[in-house]
Design a protein around this motif. Structure first.
Motif, mmCIF file in Angstrom:
data_model
loop_
_atom_site.group_PDB
_atom_site.id
_atom_site.type_symbol
_atom_site.label_atom_id
_atom_site.label_comp_id
_atom_site.label_asym_id
_atom_site.label_seq_id
_atom_site.Cartn_x
_atom_site.Cartn_y
_atom_site.Cartn_z
ATOM 1 N N GLY A 239 -84.057 18.837 -11.775
ATOM 2 C CA GLY A 239 -85.274 19.222 -12.474
ATOM 3 C C GLY A 239 -85.255 18.900 -13.956
ATOM 4 N N THR A 240 -86.393 19.098 -14.595
ATOM 5 C CA THR A 240 -86.537 18.823 -16.029
ATOM 6 C C THR A 240 -86.670 20.098 -16.851
ATOM 7 O OG1 THR A 240 -88.926 18.580 -15.763
ATOM 8 C CG2 THR A 240 -87.587 16.578 -15.636
ATOM 9 N N ARG A 241 -86.951 21.221 -16.193
ATOM 10 C CA ARG A 241 -87.053 22.506 -16.889
ATOM 11 C C ARG A 241 -85.830 23.337 -16.520
ATOM 12 N NH1 ARG A 241 -92.113 23.200 -18.919
ATOM 13 N NH2 ARG A 241 -91.845 25.451 -19.046
ATOM 14 N N LYS A 242 -84.808 23.275 -17.353
ATOM 15 C CA LYS A 242 -83.528 23.915 -17.043
ATOM 16 C C LYS A 242 -83.058 24.759 -18.224
ATOM 17 C CE LYS A 242 -81.592 19.879 -15.908
ATOM 18 N NZ LYS A 242 -80.632 18.894 -15.327
ATOM 19 N N VAL A 243 -82.591 25.962 -17.903
ATOM 20 C CA VAL A 243 -82.122 26.897 -18.919
ATOM 21 C C VAL A 243 -80.738 27.393 -18.526
ATOM 22 C CG1 VAL A 243 -82.540 29.094 -20.079
ATOM 23 C CG2 VAL A 243 -84.478 27.633 -19.439
ATOM 24 N N LYS A 244 -79.799 27.274 -19.419
ATOM 25 C CA LYS A 244 -78.467 27.824 -19.185
ATOM 26 C C LYS A 244 -78.459 29.271 -19.654
ATOM 27 C CE LYS A 244 -73.535 27.021 -19.913
ATOM 28 N NZ LYS A 244 -72.515 26.265 -20.686
ATOM 29 N N ALA A 245 -78.452 30.200 -18.701
ATOM 30 C CA ALA A 245 -78.547 31.623 -19.020
ATOM 31 C C ALA A 245 -78.084 32.443 -17.817
ATOM 32 C CB ALA A 245 -79.980 31.997 -19.392
ATOM 33 N N SER A 246 -77.822 33.716 -18.049
ATOM 34 C CA SER A 246 -77.430 34.616 -16.974
ATOM 35 C C SER A 246 -78.629 35.415 -16.483
ATOM 36 C CB SER A 246 -76.333 35.569 -17.451
ATOM 37 O OG SER A 246 -76.831 36.426 -18.458
ATOM 38 N N ALA A 247 -78.548 35.888 -15.249
ATOM 39 C CA ALA A 247 -79.645 36.648 -14.664
ATOM 40 C C ALA A 247 -79.911 37.933 -15.428
ATOM 41 C CB ALA A 247 -79.325 36.970 -13.208
ATOM 42 N N GLU A 248 -78.858 38.515 -15.988
ATOM 43 C CA GLU A 248 -78.991 39.817 -16.636
ATOM 44 C C GLU A 248 -79.743 39.776 -17.961
ATOM 45 O OE1 GLU A 248 -75.490 39.909 -13.914
ATOM 46 O OE2 GLU A 248 -76.261 38.518 -15.427
ATOM 47 N N MET B 101 -89.601 17.580 -19.694
ATOM 48 C CA MET B 101 -89.002 18.224 -20.860
ATOM 49 C C MET B 101 -87.855 19.098 -20.411
ATOM 50 S SD MET B 101 -90.742 20.962 -23.490
ATOM 51 C CE MET B 101 -91.055 22.114 -22.145
ATOM 52 N N LYS B 102 -86.713 18.931 -20.976
ATOM 53 C CA LYS B 102 -85.578 19.793 -20.689
ATOM 54 C C LYS B 102 -85.569 20.934 -21.687
ATOM 55 C CE LYS B 102 -80.556 19.986 -20.252
ATOM 56 N NZ LYS B 102 -79.288 19.247 -20.276
ATOM 57 N N ILE B 103 -85.520 22.155 -21.189
ATOM 58 C CA ILE B 103 -85.496 23.315 -22.055
ATOM 59 C C ILE B 103 -84.056 23.623 -22.407
ATOM 60 C CG2 ILE B 103 -86.085 25.753 -22.246
ATOM 61 C CD1 ILE B 103 -88.237 25.276 -20.154
ATOM 62 N N SER C 149 -81.387 26.045 -23.744
ATOM 63 C CA SER C 149 -81.141 27.445 -24.051
ATOM 64 C C SER C 149 -79.802 27.821 -23.473
ATOM 65 C CB SER C 149 -82.243 28.327 -23.442
ATOM 66 O OG SER C 149 -81.980 29.687 -23.658
ATOM 67 N N ASP C 150 -79.100 28.746 -24.124
ATOM 68 C CA ASP C 150 -77.826 29.220 -23.604
ATOM 69 C C ASP C 150 -77.692 30.699 -23.908
ATOM 70 O OD1 ASP C 150 -75.300 29.794 -22.810
ATOM 71 O OD2 ASP C 150 -74.339 28.122 -23.842
ATOM 72 N N ALA C 151 -77.987 31.511 -22.893
ATOM 73 C CA ALA C 151 -77.843 32.956 -23.041
ATOM 74 C C ALA C 151 -76.804 33.495 -22.078
ATOM 75 C CB ALA C 151 -79.191 33.641 -22.792
ATOM 76 N N SER C 152 -75.899 32.628 -21.603
ATOM 77 C CA SER C 152 -74.976 33.033 -20.544
ATOM 78 C C SER C 152 -73.935 34.021 -21.005
ATOM 79 C CB SER C 152 -74.282 31.789 -19.966
ATOM 80 O OG SER C 152 -73.578 31.102 -20.969
ATOM 81 N N SER C 153 -73.705 34.133 -22.291
ATOM 82 C CA SER C 153 -72.695 35.084 -22.744
ATOM 83 C C SER C 153 -73.290 36.157 -23.636
ATOM 84 C CB SER C 153 -71.598 34.343 -23.513
ATOM 85 O OG SER C 153 -72.127 33.690 -24.645
ATOM 86 N N ALA C 154 -74.610 36.277 -23.633
ATOM 87 C CA ALA C 154 -75.250 37.260 -24.483
ATOM 88 C C ALA C 154 -75.383 38.589 -23.770
ATOM 89 C CB ALA C 154 -76.646 36.765 -24.897
ATOM 90 N N THR D 221 -88.931 26.570 -13.232
ATOM 91 C CA THR D 221 -87.932 26.609 -14.293
ATOM 92 C C THR D 221 -86.638 27.120 -13.693
ATOM 93 O OG1 THR D 221 -89.589 27.035 -16.004
ATOM 94 C CG2 THR D 221 -87.309 27.621 -16.519
ATOM 95 N N ALA D 222 -85.574 26.343 -13.833
ATOM 96 C CA ALA D 222 -84.277 26.694 -13.255
ATOM 97 C C ALA D 222 -83.412 27.406 -14.283
ATOM 98 C CB ALA D 222 -83.571 25.438 -12.763
ATOM 99 N N VAL D 223 -82.820 28.532 -13.882
ATOM 100 C CA VAL D 223 -81.896 29.283 -14.730
ATOM 101 C C VAL D 223 -80.540 29.319 -14.047
ATOM 102 C CG1 VAL D 223 -81.349 31.531 -15.744
ATOM 103 C CG2 VAL D 223 -83.715 30.703 -15.713
ATOM 104 N N GLU D 224 -79.499 28.918 -14.762
ATOM 105 C CA GLU D 224 -78.165 28.816 -14.170
ATOM 106 C C GLU D 224 -77.119 28.911 -15.284
ATOM 107 O OE1 GLU D 224 -74.823 28.367 -12.226
ATOM 108 O OE2 GLU D 224 -76.713 28.528 -11.102
ATOM 109 N N PRO D 225 -76.065 29.730 -15.114
ATOM 110 C CA PRO D 225 -75.050 29.845 -16.159
ATOM 111 C C PRO D 225 -73.998 28.740 -16.150
ATOM 112 C CG PRO D 225 -74.566 31.378 -14.395
ATOM 113 C CD PRO D 225 -75.895 30.741 -14.054
#
Length: 264
Positions: free
Chosen positions: A87-96, A1-3, A5-10, A73-77
Motif C-alpha cells: 500500500g501507499t498509506r502506511k504508518v509505523k505505530a502501535s495499536a495502543e 502518498m506514503k504517510i 509516522s512512528d509511534a511504536s515506542s510512544a 491506511t495500514a498501521v504496523e509497528p
C-alpha cells in the motif's frame, strides 16, 4: 502518498511494543510467500466492514485482507512487515497509541494480531476511538477443538499458546461487540496461520511454513524439532493417516477462529 509516522515506542507499554515489533522484524522475512490471503476469509471480512469507505488496518502486517475497493491506511509497528506491504498509506505505530483523531475512519480492521499487542484492551479501545465500526478476526483459545499438531506433537507449545492468546471475551467486551461469526477453516485454505494445514500435515515439516507462524517461529528449535521429527516419522509410517482418516474426508473444521463485529 506514503504517510511517515512512528509511534511504536510512544506512551505506556512502549518497550513491550518495541519488543513485539522486533519479533516480527525477525520472523517476518518471507511472510508473504506463506501467508497468502484466502478469498473466503477476505469476503467475510469485507462484509463485516459494511459500507465503510475509509478503513484503518491495525497490525496490518503485509496487508492481507485489505479490501481493494476502500481507502485503507495500514498501521504496523514492524518495519520488515511494512516493507512487504504494497500500500501507499502506511504508518509505523502501535495499536495502543494510534496517531489519528477521534472518528477519523469509517471502520477499523484487525486480522490475527490482537494477541501480539502488549495491551489488547487499550488497543481495542483505540480502534473504537478512531472508527465507528470495528471488524476483528481472532482465535478463541477456549475453543474445545484443538489442532492435532499441538495435541499430539507439541502439547507444551499448544498449552502456552492458549494461555498467552487474548481471550475472546476480552475482545468482545472491549469492543462491546454485537456479532461474533465463526470461520471454519477450509481444507485448502491459503493463509498459512496456526491451523491452516490441518488436512495437509506434511506442510508443517517445511521450515518456511513454521517460520511464518508466530506460534512456532518464536519458540526455540529445541522445543519444536522433536515434535516435528515425530510427525515426520508418523507420516512416513502411515500412523498419522490412520489416526486421522476422518479428517481426510472433511471439507472444513471449526478450530475457533472468529470475526468479531462492533459499532455501526
Amino acid at each position: 502518498m506514503k504517510i511517515e509516522s512512528d509511534a511504536s515506542s510512544a506512551g505506556g507499554g512502549g518497550h513491550t511494543a518495541a519488543a513485539a515489533a522486533a519479533r516480527y522484524d525477525r520472523i517476518g522475512v518471507g511472510y508473504r510467500q506463506v501467508r497468502r490471503p484466502d478469498p473466503r476469509l477476505a469476503a467475510l471480512i469485507a462484509s463485516g466492514l459494511g459500507d465503510a469507505r475509509t478503513v484503518v488496518n491495525v497490525g496490518a502486517g503485509a496487508g492481507s485482507y485489505e479490501p481493494e475497493d476502500r481507502e485503507v491506511t495500514a498501521v504496523e509497528p514492524s518495519q520488515v512487515m511494512l516493507d512487504q506491504h504494497p500500500g501507499t498509506r502506511k504508518v509505523k505505530a502501535s495499536a495502543e497509541q494510534l496517531p489519528f483523531e477521534d472518528g477519523a475512519f469509517d471502520a477499523a480492521m484487525a486480522v490475527m494480531t490482537v494477541h501480539h499487542w502488549p495491551d489488547p484492551a487499550r488497543g481495542l479501545a483505540e480502534l473504537r476511538r478512531v472508527s465507528r465500526r470495528q471488524a476483528v478476526f481472532t482465535w478463541d483459545p477456549s475453543h474445545s477443538t484443538e489442532l492435532w499438531l499441538f495435541e499430539e506433537y507439541l502439547p507444551e507449545i499448544g498449552k502456552a499458546d492458549r494461555s498467552a492468546f487474548t481471550p475472546l471475551s476480552v475482545v468482545t467486551g472491549a469492543l462491546d461487540a454485537h456479532t461474533v461469526l465463526p470461520f471454519p477453516v477450509p481444507h485448502d485454505f491459503t493463509d498459512g496461520f496456526r491451523a491452516a494445514f490441518w488436512r495437509r500435515p506434511e506442510s508443517y515439516l517445511d521450515p518456511a511454513v513454521r517460520a511464518a507462524s508466530s506460534t512456532l517461529a518464536r519458540r526455540p528449535a529445541s522445543a519444536v524439532e522433536p515434535g516435528i521429527a515425530r510427525l515426520r516419522a508418523d507420516l512416513r509410517s502411515g500412523a498419522w493417516q490412520r489416526r486421522h482418516a476422518d479428517l481426510l474426508e472433511r471439507e472444513s473444521v471449526d478450530y475457533g477462529y472468529r470475526l468479531v463485529l462492533a459499532g455501526s
